[in-house]
Design a protein around this motif. Structure first.
Motif, PDB file in Angstrom:
ATOM      1  N   PRO A 393       0.784  -1.264   0.017  1.00  0.00           N
ATOM      2  CA  PRO A 393      -0.063  -0.066  -0.027  1.00  0.00           C
ATOM      3  C   PRO A 393       0.859   1.251  -0.025  1.00  0.00           C
ATOM      4  N   GLY A 394       0.520   2.371  -0.851  1.00  0.00           N
ATOM      5  CA  GLY A 394       1.337   3.437  -0.861  1.00  0.00           C
ATOM      6  C   GLY A 394       2.327   3.565  -1.753  1.00  0.00           C
ATOM      7  N   THR A 395       2.652   2.426  -2.668  1.00  0.00           N
ATOM      8  CA  THR A 395       3.706   2.296  -3.431  1.00  0.00           C
ATOM      9  C   THR A 395       3.228   2.591  -4.905  1.00  0.00           C
ATOM     10  N   PRO A 396       3.780   3.141  -5.980  1.00  0.00           N
ATOM     11  CA  PRO A 396       3.133   3.240  -7.370  1.00  0.00           C
ATOM     12  C   PRO A 396       2.791   1.771  -7.846  1.00  0.00           C
ATOM     13  N   ALA A 397       3.803   0.895  -7.622  1.00  0.00           N
ATOM     14  CA  ALA A 397       3.578  -0.539  -8.194  1.00  0.00           C
ATOM     15  C   ALA A 397       1.953  -1.197  -7.776  1.00  0.00           C
ATOM     16  N   ALA A 398       1.450  -0.616  -6.451  1.00  0.00           N
ATOM     17  CA  ALA A 398       0.226  -1.101  -6.068  1.00  0.00           C
ATOM     18  C   ALA A 398      -0.802  -0.607  -6.897  1.00  0.00           C
ATOM     19  N   LYS A 399      -0.703   0.489  -7.712  1.00  0.00           N
ATOM     20  CA  LYS A 399      -1.686   0.898  -8.403  1.00  0.00           C
ATOM     21  C   LYS A 399      -1.539   0.584  -9.929  1.00  0.00           C
ATOM     22  N   MET A 400      -0.655  -0.141 -10.402  1.00  0.00           N
ATOM     23  CA  MET A 400      -0.502  -0.595 -11.580  1.00  0.00           C
ATOM     24  C   MET A 400      -1.481  -1.732 -11.761  1.00  0.00           C
ATOM     25  N   GLU A 401      -1.638  -2.241 -13.063  1.00  0.00           N
ATOM     26  CA  GLU A 401      -2.638  -3.358 -13.573  1.00  0.00           C
ATOM     27  C   GLU A 401      -1.667  -4.729 -13.070  1.00  0.00           C
ATOM     28  N   GLN A 402      -2.489  -5.045 -12.234  1.00  0.00           N
ATOM     29  CA  GLN A 402      -1.621  -6.366 -11.553  1.00  0.00           C
ATOM     30  C   GLN A 402      -1.713  -7.725 -12.398  1.00  0.00           C
ATOM     31  N   VAL A 403      -0.561  -8.680 -12.424  1.00  0.00           N
ATOM     32  CA  VAL A 403      -0.734  -9.879 -12.852  1.00  0.00           C
ATOM     33  C   VAL A 403      -1.586 -10.784 -12.059  1.00  0.00           C
ATOM     34  N   PRO A 404      -2.243 -11.805 -12.734  1.00  0.00           N
ATOM     35  CA  PRO A 404      -3.296 -12.501 -11.832  1.00  0.00           C
ATOM     36  C   PRO A 404      -2.628 -13.385 -10.946  1.00  0.00           C
ATOM     37  N   ALA A 405      -3.269 -13.504  -9.862  1.00  0.00           N
ATOM     38  CA  ALA A 405      -2.431 -14.165  -8.671  1.00  0.00           C
ATOM     39  C   ALA A 405      -2.057 -15.801  -9.169  1.00  0.00           C
ATOM     40  N   HIS A 406      -2.995 -16.364  -9.859  1.00  0.00           N
ATOM     41  CA  HIS A 406      -2.772 -17.680 -10.392  1.00  0.00           C
ATOM     42  C   HIS A 406      -1.428 -17.640 -11.214  1.00  0.00           C
TER      43      HIS A 406
END
Length: 564
Positions: A393-406
Motif C-alpha cells: 500500500p502506498g507504492t506506485p506499483a500497487a496502483k499498476m495493473e496487476q498480474v493475476p494471482a494464479h
C-alpha cells in the motif's frame, strides 16, 4: 494497555523535564536503578510493595525482529540499551511483561506476522512497543493507534519509550535526526547492544538509499541515503574485535551507495576496515544494487580477493527484462547487471553472486518472465531469493495493473523448479577448505561454518571449533550446503583477539570489562598505550575522546583501587 481516555503523547518531551537523566546518562550508570528499587522496598510497607512491578526498569522484555540484517542490528541495539538500563531480556514471550516487536515492511506476509503478534500480545495483556519499518511508514494504521512507536532513527531512545509504556502511556517517536539541516545516519554506533550471536557483529554503514523503486515500501520508512563517517565505522569494528567477534557483516539498504552523501565511497571504507581485521577473522559485504557498484568494479574485485574478506556479493537483479526494470525504476538495464557479474567472476575466481528475483511484477509478460528464466539457467546462481510480487500500500506499483494471482504463483513455482535443477557444490567434493565456524545448525546436529566464498559448510559439533578457523575435507554436497570433515594434521586457528562475550552479555559497556592485572597501567610512561578491560587506549584514541594519557591513567588507577 492504555485505556480509551488516556491521552496519546506524540513526543516523549511532553513528559520529560530538563532535570531528568538523558539516555546516555542511564546507559553509563546501568545499575543506578537497582539501588533505588531496593531503597524503596526498605521504606515501603508490605501492601505498598505490590506496586513495585510498576517501577520502570524492573520488567522482563521479549524482542521479536523480522526482516533484514539491518533490522536485526537495530534489534540488538535496543536489547543492549534496555539491558544496560536494568530490564531483563527473555527468550520466552510468555514470561515477558513487555513485547518489543521490530517489524519489516518488504512483504505482506511479514507485516501479517507483525500484526498477528500485536493481537496475540494484547490478548495476553502484555505491554506492547512497536518498532521498525511498518510503523515508521504507516504510523496511522488502525491496529497501531494506541501503541507506543519507536522510529527507525530513534532506537537510541528505546529505554524512555519502554519506561513510559510500562507506566501505561503511549509514546510515538518518529522524527528524523538532523545536524545543521543534514539528515544523519541514525542512532550512534557506540550504543550498548546484545549480539544475537556473540561471534558476529552487524554494522549498519548507512540508512536509506538513493533509489525510488516503485514497489519498495522500505524507502518510505528509511528515507534517503545517510552514511556514517568512516572513522566511526572503523572504531565500531575495532571495538567488536576487542569483544571477541570474529566475523563482521556490513549492512544497509544499499551498501554500494555508501558515502555518496558525505564525499566518499564503499571501497575507501572497505580498505580502512581491512586494516583492523585480525588474521582469521572475516568481513562480509552486504547487498548492493547494480548502479552503485559499476564504477567500483576494479577496486571491489581487489577487495573481494583479500584473504580477510568473503568473496561474496549480493546483487539483486529482480528481473531480466529491461521493460520490467524500467517500470520498477531500478535505474539499470540487464546488460549492466551482467557486466557486474561477468567482471567479478573473471577477476575473483570462485566468487559467489547472490541475487533476488520478483515474479509477477505488474505488466510482466510471459516473454519478460522467460528472459529471467534464461538468466538463472545461464548463471546458475548458488543463492537465489525468489519472491512473488506483493503490492505494498502506498507504492506506485500497487496502483499498476496487476498480474493475476494464479499466474504469479505459477511463475514463482517454475523459477523455483529451475533453481533446484542444479547443484552448485557437487564439483567441490574432495576439496580441502579453510572455514570459519560461527553458528549452530537449525537441527542442532552440526556447527555451521563458511569458506572464503561464504558457502555454508557443516562441520562436527565440537566445542573447540566454535569461533575458530579450521581446515576441512569436503565429503558431501547438498543444494544449500557442503559437509566437511576436519583434517587430522591441521590445528584450529583462533582469530579472536579477546574472549567472546557470553550470550546475552551487553556489548559496549566499557566500565564493565575492567580485568585483573591492570594495576601497573596507571604508572605507564606517557608515550605508552595500555588496556582498560579488553580496550587498548593509545594516544590517537584518547585524543579523539579528548582525554590525556595522564587523566586516563588516573581514572584507571581510581577504578583499580575501588576494585581491589
Amino acid at each position: 494497555m492504555p485505556s480509551a481516555c488516556d491521552p496519546l503523547i506524540e513526543d516523549i518531551e511532553d513528559m520529560l523535564s530538563s532535570g531528568d537523566p538523558t539516555p546516555h546518562e542511564r546507559q553509563s550508570a546501568r545499575k543506578s536503578i537497582i539501588p533505588r528499587a531496593r531503597k524503596r522496598k526498605e521504606l515501603l510497607n508490605n501492601e505498598e510493595l505490590q506496586a513495585d512491578s510498576l517501577i520502570p526498569g524492573t520488567q522482563k522484555v521479549w524482542i521479536k525482529t523480522w526482516g533484514c540484517s539491518h533490522n536485526n542490528s537495530d534489534g540488538e541495539y535496543m536489547a543492549g540499551q534496555l539491558a544496560a538500563s536494568g530490564y531483563k531480556m527473555t527468550d520466552d514471550p510468555t514470561e515477558a511483561d513487555v513485547w518489543l516487536l521490530n517489524s519489516c515492511t518488504v512483504k505482506n506476509p511479514a507485516e501479517d506476522h507483525f500484526r498477528n503478534s500485536i493481537r496475540k500480545a494484547q490478548e495476553q495483556q502484555k505491554k506492547v512497543v512497536v518498532a521498525g519499518c511498518v510503523p515508521q511508514a504507516q504510523p496511522r494504521m488502525d491496529y497501531l493507534k494506541t501503541l507506543s512507536i519507536i522510529g527507525v532513527q530513534q532506537i537510541d531512545r528505546v529505554v524512555e519509550v519502554v519506561d513510559e509504556t510500562v507506566k501505561g502511556h503511549s509514546v510515538r517517536l518518529l522524527g528524523q535526526k538532523k545536524d545543521g539541516g543534514k539528515r544523519l545516519g541514525g542512532a550512534r554506533l557506540d550504543l550498548p547492544k546484545i549480539r544475537k550471536n556473540p561471534l558476529i557483529e552487524i554494522i549498519s554503514i548507512n540508512t536509506g538509499c538513493l533509489n525510488a523503486c516503485t514497489y519498495c515500501k522500505t524507502k518510505h520508512a528509511r528515507g534517503d541515503l545517510a552514511s556514517y563517517p568512516i572513522d566511526e565505522l572503523v572504531e565500531r569494528a575495532r571495538q567488536s574485535f576487542q569483544e571477541g567477534v570474529c566475523e563482521i557483516w556490513l549492512t544497509s539498504e544499499d551498501t554500494g551507495a555508501y558515502g555518496r552523501d558525505i564525499g566518499t565511497d564503499l571501497p575507501t571504507l572497505l580498505w580502512r576496515l581491512v586494516e583492523v581485521i585480525p588474521e582469521g577473522a572475516m568481513l562480509r559485504v552486504g547487498m548492493t544494487n547494480p548502479p552503485y557498484i559499476l564504477e567500483h568494479l576494479e577496486e571491489m574485485s581487489k577487495i573481494l580477493n583479500h584473504p580477510r574478506v568473503f568473496a561474496f556479493l549480493h546483487v539483486p537483479v529482480q528481473s531480466a527484462s529491461d521493460s520490467v526494470l524500467m517500470d520498477m525504476k531500478r535505474e539499470y538495464c540487464i546488460e549492466d547487471f551482467k557486466r557486474v557479474v561477468d567482471f567479478l567472476k573473471e577477476r575473483v575466481p570462485g566468487v559467489t553472486i547472490a541475487t533476488d528475483v520478483i515474479c509477477g511484477f505488474p505488466g510482466e509478460t510471459e516473454d519478460d518472465f522467460q528472459e529471467t528464466v534464461k538468466l538463472v539457467k545461464h548463471y546458475q546462481f548458488p543463492s537465489l531469493f525468489i519472491n512473488q510480487f506483493y503490492p505494498r500500500p502506498g507504492t506506485p506499483a500497487a496502483k499498476m495493473e496487476q498480474v493475476p494471482a494464479h499466474v504469479k504463483k505459477q511463475r514463482t513455482k517454475e523459477l523455483s523448479k529451475v533453481f533446484h535443477s542444479y547443484n552448485p557444490y557437487d564439483h567441490k567434493v574432495g576439496e580441502r577448505q579453510h572455514v570459519l565456524v560461527t553458528e549452530e545448525s537449525f537441527d542442532a546436529q552440526y556447527y555451521v561454518a563458511h569458506n572464503k566464498f561464504y558457502e555454508q559448510v557443516l562441520v562436527p559439533k565440537r566445542l573447540e571449533f566454535k569461533g575458530k578457523m579450521i581446515e576441512v575435507y569436503i565429503y558431501e554436497a547438498g543444494k544449500h550446503f557442503m559437509k566437511g570433515k576436519p583434517v587430522e594434521d591441521s590445528e584450529p586457528f583462533t582469530p579472536s583477539i579477546a574472549a567472546p562475550l557470553q550470550k546475552g552479555e551487553v556489548s559496549g559497556l566499557m566500565q564493565e570489562r575492567v580485568v585483573k592485572g591492570v594495576r601497573g597501567a596507571a604508572s605507564a610512561p606517557p608515550d605508552s598505550a595500555f588496556l582498560i578491560g579488553s580496550y587498548s587506549l593509545d594516544k590517537d584514541v584518547l585524543k579523539r575522546l579528548g582525554i590525556g594519557l595522564a587523566l586516563a591513567a588516573a581514572i584507571l588507577a581510581f577504578i583499580v583501587e575501588k576494585l581491589y
